[in-house]
Structure formats: structure tokens, C-alpha cells
Design an enzyme around this catalytic site. Structure first.
Site, PDB file in Angstrom:
ATOM      1  CG  HIS A   3      64.282 -16.163  29.506  1.00  0.00           C
ATOM      2  ND1 HIS A   3      64.832 -17.351  29.106  1.00  0.00           N
ATOM      3  CD2 HIS A   3      64.871 -15.193  28.766  1.00  0.00           C
ATOM      4  CE1 HIS A   3      65.721 -17.113  28.149  1.00  0.00           C
ATOM      5  NE2 HIS A   3      65.765 -15.819  27.926  1.00  0.00           N
ATOM      6  CG  ASP A  45      71.545 -15.406  30.028  1.00  0.00           C
ATOM      7  OD1 ASP A  45      71.298 -14.610  29.101  1.00  0.00           O
ATOM      8  OD2 ASP A  45      71.073 -16.555  30.073  1.00  0.00           O
TER       9      ASP A  45
END
Length: 604
Positions: free
Chosen positions: A251, A324
């Protein structure tokens, strides 16, 4: 929902019957399952404009509890981030093929609202020319990652299920969880995690993984895939080619996995192979670099050698590949947001998930086709996979859900009871010196509950200390609760030590304890009072290595209500400890040596 079905399906035959009726496509069905053959799906694709084709490839977030009338704050957020006011406007402008639900986007207040939102999204999409149903998805892994909270049923997460070791339980959790999602109009779940957590320092996977043994993880992944998909929800194994051995969170950074190709085949590949063998509907990519599989320095999400060469060709997978989130740092490090979606499609991706700026990503794909970098045939290939999945899931036959269906399925007593029973079988007893556990109400009635109170992971009641205190009280103990946090101050520690003076035992919830953590100081000072101290690792089981003097230590693997309540029942002897470590715990002072191996778990 008979009207909507008539809108969506006209009783016509043959591929030529792909015409708009009342906004939706009129499609003849193959059979009574509502599935359509490729010939008809291709005919449908041939009628789409290029802009509609590009839209079908995107799965996008949108703020609000309603497709047409969200709160003003959500309208403002949509205008700022997407340039539209509502989900209905998002669909009208970009013709997106999918929408992802998040709690923080205010999509998931309660089951009936979620069902209404899903119906509103489908209605808005089917009202468009050549309108198609939307594939609605979410991350409902259970454990520490779940977007739909109470009153829906919440199950133990992956590592807890790994500790339970029962494929039957894993499959049951998937089947029930999937049935509840489907009742709310969510038909694609980004679960189960297929990463093998071989690195205790992994900051992003950890307890989201079933464990450290590739074969054990493979068995659990296959069971969950079968469970979800038997309920009519597409399962999604993630994060290919394997995010288990990293100390970087994708992330916020760009992880590099240094496994050789042989190590990858031995450690990372087995769960994905098992998922494919189990008939997995979708696989999610990882924003990680694996030089042994692709030396170019590209993240796997943008790697043709990994997604086409390995996943498609070597592993023989022909289902949907979804990225993702494209807003994550790991995929944005090397290329701009305009290049990422184009390179992902060139690598072999079918669904582009949650780009930071949809207009940038959508226009980049459009221009890549117009400029010849991508062919329309390449888009058609991915759209066919997405439409096959929509047809398989029954979306083309009937995309709507009902309030009655929600009441009949979501959070019903039999589901909640199943979750409690499964959770009991996952609690792991790591240490029990001198037979301190199970605690008896006769000898240890007064219990002080202290410890970390991380934010509720999944819409459970929380905070953890409160849940633990309530569970003890329910079993006849007298519980006092004092939240001490993940980094207790000297003043907080002093308050806990003072509170411990008048009790028979102390229960402390630990959360990701490190060598420098003041949680260690708290526990050691409580031990110094002479009161019996029981510790419960409410996330990573590795905590036990940092607190060697604790006489009784349990692992719950998550701080959701279902796991905490089960741990209290075990602690009080109302249930037997049956869990076994699915990961090894290394010694704190000698990380190369194992303190507790895989399979460690004490019994009463």
C-alpha cells in the site's frame, strides 16, 4: 423481480437477439441456469461502443449508501475524486463493469441498505443503452479484513482457520459468508488470501494468511474457494504470484520478493495451483517485484511474463484476473497513473480495480486503443471473461436481490452459531505453566481486563477489552475493564498496576508486541504484582516470544468479537483449546531458532 427479469431477458433466440429492450440487453438463455454461450456473449460485445468496452474493464469505488441519493458529504467526495455525484452518474458516464464496496465509502451500513444499494446500481446500469448488470465486489476475508459488519455473520480470519486445521470449517465459513454476501447483491469476494506467510515481519499479510506451510495453505484455500463458489459468489485468490515473504506493505511501498524460481514453485505457487484446480473464478495480482520471475523491475500486476507466461500459460488459468487496487503505492512507483492500466491490460489483466483517478485511467485505455497500442480484440478477450463470470453468477438472468432474501440469510441464528463453534476450534493455547488455565470462577472470580484496543477491524462491537470483559461477565466472572492501548504510557501502566491489587487474575490483550513496545513493560509490571496474568495475543501469535515470563498465553489471531468470545470460553474451560500454530514462532533473542513450531498447541 419479474419485471426486471423481463427487461433483461427477452424470449428471443440466437445470437442476433442482442438488442436493447427497455434499456437492458435482450438475451436468450442457454438453459435454465441462465448461462449464456460464448457465441451470444460475443454478439453482445460486438454491439458495444468502444467507450462501453473500456468501461466494462473497470471496477470502481463510489461513496454513498444509495445509488441515487447519497448524503451530501458523499456527493462532495464523489465530485472531488470521480467528477460525478452518485453511483448512478458514475455508471452513466463511465459504464463501469464493476463497483467495489468499502465501509469507509459508506456503502455498508446494514444488510438491507446494502441490498438496496446493489439494486439501485443494477437498475442504473440496466437503464443505459445496451445496459449490462454490474459485478459488485468487496474484501470480505473475515478476521481483520471485512467490509460488511454486524448484523452479518463474521467468521474467524484465515490464520485462525489455519490454526483450526479443518478444511470442512474453512469451506463452511466460505459457504455461509458467500451466501450472506450474495443475499446483499455482492457476487465477487476478494478472498481467500492465498499468500503463504513465511515472514513474521510481514506488515500487510500476517494473520490474513492461513499459515506458513504451503501445502496446508493450499488445502484451506481450495476449501474456501469451493465454499464461496457453492454459494454463487466468485472467490478471488490473492495476491499472485505470492505476497507472503515481504517486510514492505505494498500500500505504501514497492516490495521485492527475492525467492528463486524454485523457491517460488515450492513456497508461493501451491495455494494458487490449488485454487485453480478448485475452479477459482478470479485471481488478484500483487504489486510486488519478483526478479526471478521477471527481471524487468516491473510489478507483477504489470508483468506479462508473470500474468500471461506463468499464470495463464504455465498454470493454465483462464478465469478473470483482477488487479489489486491501482491506488496503492506498489504499482505507482515506476509508472504514471495513465500508463498503469494500459500496461496491466498488456500484461494479461481483465479487471482494473479502483484507479486513483478514473478519468485518467479510463481515457488512457481509450487512447491506447485509438492509437493502436492496444487492440479492440484484446479488450474483447477480457470483456468476454468478465461477461462469462457475470453469466455464471446468474447476474444476467436476475441481477436483483430482495429484502426477504436478506432476512432469510444474513446473520441468522444458525449462521452465528456456526461461527461461534468454528471460532472455538481455532483458539490456540501456547503456554500454560502450572495449569493456571482454565480459570475457575471459584478461585479467580475477579478479573481485571487490560490491553490494546485497536480500532474494530470489521464492524464488530469492540473495543477488544470491552468484548473480553463482557464475555467473562456472561460466564459468571466479575470483570473490570481498563483499556491500556497499544503503547501504554507510564501513567497508564501505574493505573493498571493499582487496579490489579484487588483482583484474582489479570487478562491482558497483546497486539503486535515488539522488543521496544511498552506493552512489555505493562505485562512485566503486572507480573511483578504477584497476581496470575493470562495473556491473549489478539493479532499475531508471535507476541508470545516477547513475553517469556507469562504463565498462560492464548492466541486468537484477530480481535473480532467471534474470536475474542471463543478465546474467553476456552480460557474459562467452557471449550477445549483445539487450535495449533499454523506458523512457527521464533525466539525473540535468536530469530533463527524456533520457540514454538508449526503444530504447537496445548490441551487441558
Amino acid at each position: 423481480m419479474h419485471t426486471s427479469r423481463r427487461t433483461l431477458l427477452a424470449a428471443t433466440a440466437g445470437a442476433a437477439a442482442v438488442v436493447a429492450v427497455g434499456g437492458g440487453p435482450a438475451l436468450a438463455e442457454d438453459d435454465d441456469t441462465g448461462r449464456l454461450d460464448d457465441k451470444r456473449l460475443r454478439a453482445l460485445i460486438s454491439r458495444m461502443t468502444l467507450e462501453e468496452k473500456v468501461g466494462q474493464l473497470f471496477v470502481m469505488r463510489v461513496y454513498g449508501h444509495s445509488a441515487t441519493a447519497p448524503d451530501q458529504a458523499d456527493i462532495d467526495a464523489n465530485l472531488t475524486e470521480i467528477g460525478v455525484r452518485t453511483a448512478a452518474e458514475l455508471i452513466a458516464k463511465y459504464r463501469v463493469g464493476g463497483i467495489i464496496y468499502f465501509a469507509w465509502a459508506h456503502n455498508t451500513r446494514d444488510p438491507h441498505q446494502i441490498a438496496d444499494l446493489s439494486n439501485g446500481i443494477q437498475k442504473a446500469s440496466l437503464a443505459q443503452p445496451r445496459g449490462l448488470p454490474v459485478l459488485i465486489s468487496t474484501d470480505q476475508e473475515h478476521g481483520i479484513v471485512a467490509r460488511v459488519g454486524k448484523p452479518a455473520t463474521l467468521f474467524p480470519g484465515a490464520m485462525a482457520l489455519g490454526a483450526g486445521g479443518s478444511r470442512t470449517d474453512a469451506r463452511t465459513a466460505g459457504r455461509i459468508g458467500g451466501a450472506e454476501l450474495r443475499a446483499m447483491g455482492i457476487r465477487q469476494d476478494y478472498a481467500p488470501v492465498a499468500d503463504v506467510n513465511v515472514n513474521p515481519a510481514n506488515p500487510v499479510i500476517g494473520v490474513r494468511s492461513f499459515g506458513a506451510d504451503p501445502q496446508a495453505v493450499a488445502g484451506m484455500v481450495a476449501a474456501q474457494v469451493k465454499g464461496y463458489q457453492s454459494a454463487g459468489v466468485a472467490a478471488t485468490s490473492k495476491h499472485f504470484p505470492g505476497h507472503g515473504d515481504t517486510e514492505t506493505d505494498s500500500h505504501y511501498g514497492f516490495p521485492v520478493i527475492e525467492h528463486t524460481e524454485a523457491q517460488w514453485a515450492e513456497l508461493d505457487a501451491p495455494p494458487f495451483r490449488a485454487a485453480i484446480a478448485a475452479g477459482i473464478d478470479s485471481i488478484m495480482t500483487a504489486h510486488i517485484m519478483v526478479p526471478a520471475l521477471d527481471p524487468s523491475g516491473d510489478p507483477a500486476t504489470l508483468s506479462r511474463p508473470i500474468l500471461t507466461g506463468i499464470l495463464r500459460e504455465r498454470l493454465g488459468y483462464d478465469g478473470v484476473v483482477v488487479t489489486d487496487s491501482l491506488g496503492m503505492e506498489g504499482v505507482r512507483t515506476k509508472y504514471g497513473d495513465d500508463r498503469v492500466p494500459v500496461l496491466a491490460l498488456k500484461a494479461g489483466v481483465d479487471q482494473l480495480l479502483n484507479p486513483p483517478k478514473l478519468d485518467v485511467a479510463w481515457n488512457a485505455v481509450l487512447q491506447a486503443v485509438r492509437g493502436g497500442e492496444l487492440t479492440e480484440a484484446r479488450l474483447d478477450e477480457s470483456i468476454l471473461r468478465v461477461l462469462r463470470l457475470k453469466a455464471k453468477l446468474g447476474l444476467i438472468k436476475d441481477p436483483y436481490v430482495t429484502g426477504r432474501g436478506v432476512d432469510r440469510v444474513v446473520g441468522i441464528p444458525s449462521h452465528l452459531k456456526a461461527a461461534d463453534r468454528i471460532a472455538e476450534r481455532t483458539t490456540t493455547l501456547l503456554v500454560n505453566s502450572g495449569g493456571l488455565l482454565p480459570l475457575s470462577r471459584r478461585t479467580h472470580r475477579k478479573v481485571l481486563v487490560v490491553g490494546a484496543d485497536p480500532a474494530s477491524p470489521s464492524g464488530t462491537t469492540g473495543p477488544p477489552t470491552t468484548v473480553l470483559g463482557a464475555a467473562l461477565t456472561e460466564l459468571g466472572f466479575t470483570a473490570t475493564v481498563l483499556s491500556t492501548g497499544t503503547a501504554p504510557t507510564e501513567a497508564t501502566i501505574a493505573k493498571a498496576v493499582a487496579a490489579a491489587q484487588g483482583v484474582d487474575a489479570v487478562l491482558v490483550g497483546t497486539y503486535n508486541v515488539t522488543a521496544a513496545s511498552s506493552q512489555r513493560t505493562l505485562v512485566n509490571r503486572l507480573l511483578a504484582t504477584g497476581r496470575p496474568v493470562v495473556a491473549l495475543a489478539i493479532r499475531n501469535p508471535y507476541d508470545v516470544a516477547q513475553l517469556p515470563d507469562v504463565k498462560a498465553y492464548l492466541a486468537a489471531y484477530s480481535w473480532t468479537d467471534v474470536e475474542l468470545r471463543a478465546a474467553v470460553r476456552v480460557l474459562a474451560g467452557r471449550a477445549d483449546p483445539l487450535g495449533e500454530l499454523p506458523v512457527p514462532v521464533q525466539k525473540a533473542d535468536k530469530p533463527t531458532e524456533v520457540l514454538y513450531p508449526v503444530g504447537h498447541g496445548l490441551r487441558y
